[in-house]
Scaffold this motif. Structure first.
Motif, mmCIF file in Angstrom:
data_model
loop_
_atom_site.group_PDB
_atom_site.id
_atom_site.type_symbol
_atom_site.label_atom_id
_atom_site.label_comp_id
_atom_site.label_asym_id
_atom_site.label_seq_id
_atom_site.Cartn_x
_atom_site.Cartn_y
_atom_site.Cartn_z
ATOM 1 N N LEU A 101 -28.993 155.800 -63.314
ATOM 2 C CA LEU A 101 -27.807 155.187 -63.905
ATOM 3 C C LEU A 101 -26.585 155.653 -63.133
ATOM 4 O O LEU A 101 -26.377 156.862 -62.957
ATOM 5 N N GLU A 102 -25.790 154.690 -62.666
ATOM 6 C CA GLU A 102 -24.502 154.984 -62.038
ATOM 7 C C GLU A 102 -23.401 154.576 -63.004
ATOM 8 O O GLU A 102 -23.401 153.458 -63.514
ATOM 9 N N VAL A 103 -22.464 155.480 -63.266
ATOM 10 C CA VAL A 103 -21.306 155.177 -64.104
ATOM 11 C C VAL A 103 -20.101 155.023 -63.187
ATOM 12 O O VAL A 103 -19.686 155.984 -62.533
ATOM 13 N N GLY A 104 -19.570 153.815 -63.139
ATOM 14 C CA GLY A 104 -18.454 153.514 -62.248
ATOM 15 C C GLY A 104 -18.903 152.647 -61.091
ATOM 16 O O GLY A 104 -18.979 153.098 -59.943
ATOM 17 N N THR A 105 -19.198 151.380 -61.356
ATOM 18 C CA THR A 105 -19.698 150.477 -60.319
ATOM 19 C C THR A 105 -18.707 150.308 -59.181
ATOM 20 O O THR A 105 -19.082 150.313 -58.003
ATOM 21 N N GLY A 106 -17.424 150.141 -59.536
ATOM 22 C CA GLY A 106 -16.391 149.976 -58.521
ATOM 23 C C GLY A 106 -16.685 148.818 -57.593
ATOM 24 O O GLY A 106 -16.942 147.693 -58.019
ATOM 25 N N THR A 107 -16.691 149.093 -56.307
ATOM 26 C CA THR A 107 -16.922 148.044 -55.309
ATOM 27 C C THR A 107 -18.372 147.583 -55.251
ATOM 28 O O THR A 107 -18.669 146.517 -54.733
ATOM 29 N N GLY A 108 -19.290 148.402 -55.750
ATOM 30 C CA GLY A 108 -20.720 148.094 -55.654
ATOM 31 C C GLY A 108 -21.402 148.760 -54.472
ATOM 32 O O GLY A 108 -22.631 148.701 -54.350
ATOM 33 N N TYR A 109 -20.630 149.424 -53.608
ATOM 34 C CA TYR A 109 -21.202 150.017 -52.395
ATOM 35 C C TYR A 109 -22.199 151.127 -52.719
ATOM 36 O O TYR A 109 -23.297 151.188 -52.146
ATOM 37 N N ASN A 110 -21.846 151.991 -53.669
ATOM 38 C CA ASN A 110 -22.749 153.080 -54.012
ATOM 39 C C ASN A 110 -24.033 152.543 -54.641
ATOM 40 O O ASN A 110 -25.135 153.037 -54.376
ATOM 41 N N ALA A 111 -23.901 151.496 -55.466
ATOM 42 C CA ALA A 111 -25.096 150.863 -56.043
ATOM 43 C C ALA A 111 -25.974 150.285 -54.943
ATOM 44 O O ALA A 111 -27.212 150.349 -55.019
ATOM 45 N N ALA A 112 -25.343 149.723 -53.917
ATOM 46 C CA ALA A 112 -26.116 149.178 -52.791
ATOM 47 C C ALA A 112 -26.885 150.280 -52.073
ATOM 48 O O ALA A 112 -28.056 150.097 -51.690
ATOM 49 N N LEU A 113 -26.263 151.419 -51.880
ATOM 50 C CA LEU A 113 -26.936 152.544 -51.236
ATOM 51 C C LEU A 113 -28.152 152.988 -52.047
ATOM 52 O O LEU A 113 -29.222 153.265 -51.496
ATOM 53 N N LEU A 114 -27.974 153.047 -53.376
ATOM 54 C CA LEU A 114 -29.087 153.432 -54.242
ATOM 55 C C LEU A 114 -30.201 152.391 -54.190
ATOM 56 O O LEU A 114 -31.392 152.735 -54.173
#
Length: 368
Positions: free
Chosen positions: A102-115
């Protein structure tokens, strides 16, 4: 980068897809600090998006004011975190194949893409309080082939459909670790977040036990994030009490230079003085700048940044405010000026929190 797996991921995921435009702060020809709009379409700008810098991507609509065709004043509301900080946090998360995150703070989506690149879409869940950010992030993620589980909402309340998760990473700061995060982590699960403690704060890595107790430490990766919000605008500025008149000055060994230069010292000051802020103070008459500690009861103490009186403190209200700061500084020196990763952090089952020095056991209880 400590592991080849994450090095490969960062080399694969294009940052410019997630940060196609941003704001850079500068001083305009009138001497006003403004946010200047930048875009990857600007000449030479594509390379700039790959700098190891945090890029502000949105301004709070309640404070933003357009002052030129491509410039605004206002308070940042969202950003693309500098890649080295993201890499450090992801390394601290120690994910493995099959981990549900679970990531809290999607923001730009870049960190979600890395995950997603590391774990696969189906295992990545991400939340952001701003519906518009979630919608844009979803589009950008899909454009490069990723479809994680994205939801709008207050991430400090946990994922709406519940856990359990093996890992939780928060790219926002919280004053203390939310109960929902503890409840939605599997026993042995890892949580990485930024804890804001007033004067200073920092990244902690915690492991959660079956009894709901979380213990860990401040990480060698240092960085700060915008505060978590319960709605899609920045938190309102708190009301300030009337400040008592000045007393002093008197000599002090704790200078603004010492405080500014030493992040671990600022952490110790935060432990010692909960509920206290560290701000820059500008004298309306002289323009002189000082570093000021201030409490909610109105008490304050300040030391100049420059000039001949940098070793003198002026205060108003409780003189004990600066004395406590001097005691914290003396202790930090007496134990060898330990770095931030020499301090542990614990959240007990009743929600109380404390920190301690790993070698001499000195402990500070923090407000819930």
């Amino acid at each position: 980068m400590r592991t080849q797996e994450w090095a490969n991921v960062f080399a694969t995921v294009p940052r410019h897809v997630f940060v196609p435009q941003w704001y850079e702060q500068e001083t305009d020809d009138r001497g006003i600090a403004v946010w200047r709009h930048r875009s990857i379409a600007d000449e030479g700008a594509l390379g700039d998006v790959y700098r190891d810098e945090t890029l502000v991507t949105a301004l709070d609509p309640m404070t933003a004011q357009r002052v030129a065709d491509d410039a605004w004043t206002g308070v940042p509301a969202s950003s693309g975190t500098l890649p080295s900080l993201m890499a450090g946090m992801l390394e601290e998360l120690t994910v493995e194949a099959g981990h549900r995150v679970l990531e809290v703070g999607t923001g730009t989506g870049y960190n979600a893409a890395l995950l997603c690149a590391r774990l696969g879409d189906e295992l990545v869940h991400s939340m952001d309080v701003d519906q518009a950010l979630v919608d844009v992030a979803r589009q950008r993620l899909a454009s490069v082939g990723y479809e994680p589980q994205l939801l709008p909402g207050d991430g400090t309340q946990g994922y709406p459909t519940g856990g359990p998760f093996d890992r939780i990473i928060a790219t926002c700061s919280v004053p203390s670790v939310p109960t929902a995060w503890i409840q939605q982590l599997r026993p042995g699960g890892i949580l990485v977040t930024d804890v804001a403690l007033g004067i200073e704060g920092g990244l902690v890595r915690l492991s959660v036990g079956a009894d709901g107790r979380a213990r860990g430490f401040f990480t060698t990766t240092a960085g700060r994030f915008m505060a978590a919000r319960s709605e899609a605008r920045t938190n309102p500025s708190p009301e300030r009490p009337e400040r008592p008149p000045a007393t002093g000055p008197r000599p002090t060994g704790l200078t603004a230079a010492e405080i500014r230069a030493n992040y671990p010292l600022r952490l110790v000051l935060a432990f010692q003085l909960p509920g206290t802020e560290l701000v820059y103070y500008v004298d309306d008459k002289t323009g002189a700048t000082a570093l000021q500690l201030q409490r909610g009861d109105g008490s304050w103490a300040r030391v100049p940044l420059t000039g001949d009186d940098q070793d003198r403190v002026t205060f108003g209200g409780d003189e004990g405010l600066w004395k406590q700061a001097e005691e914290a500084w003396a202790w930090w020196n007496s134990v060898g000026r330990p770095a931030q990763d020499r301090f542990g952090y614990a959240r007990e089952t009743d929600g109380s929190t404390h920190v301690w020095h790993l070698h001499d056991g000195t402990r500070w209880n923090l407000p819930i």
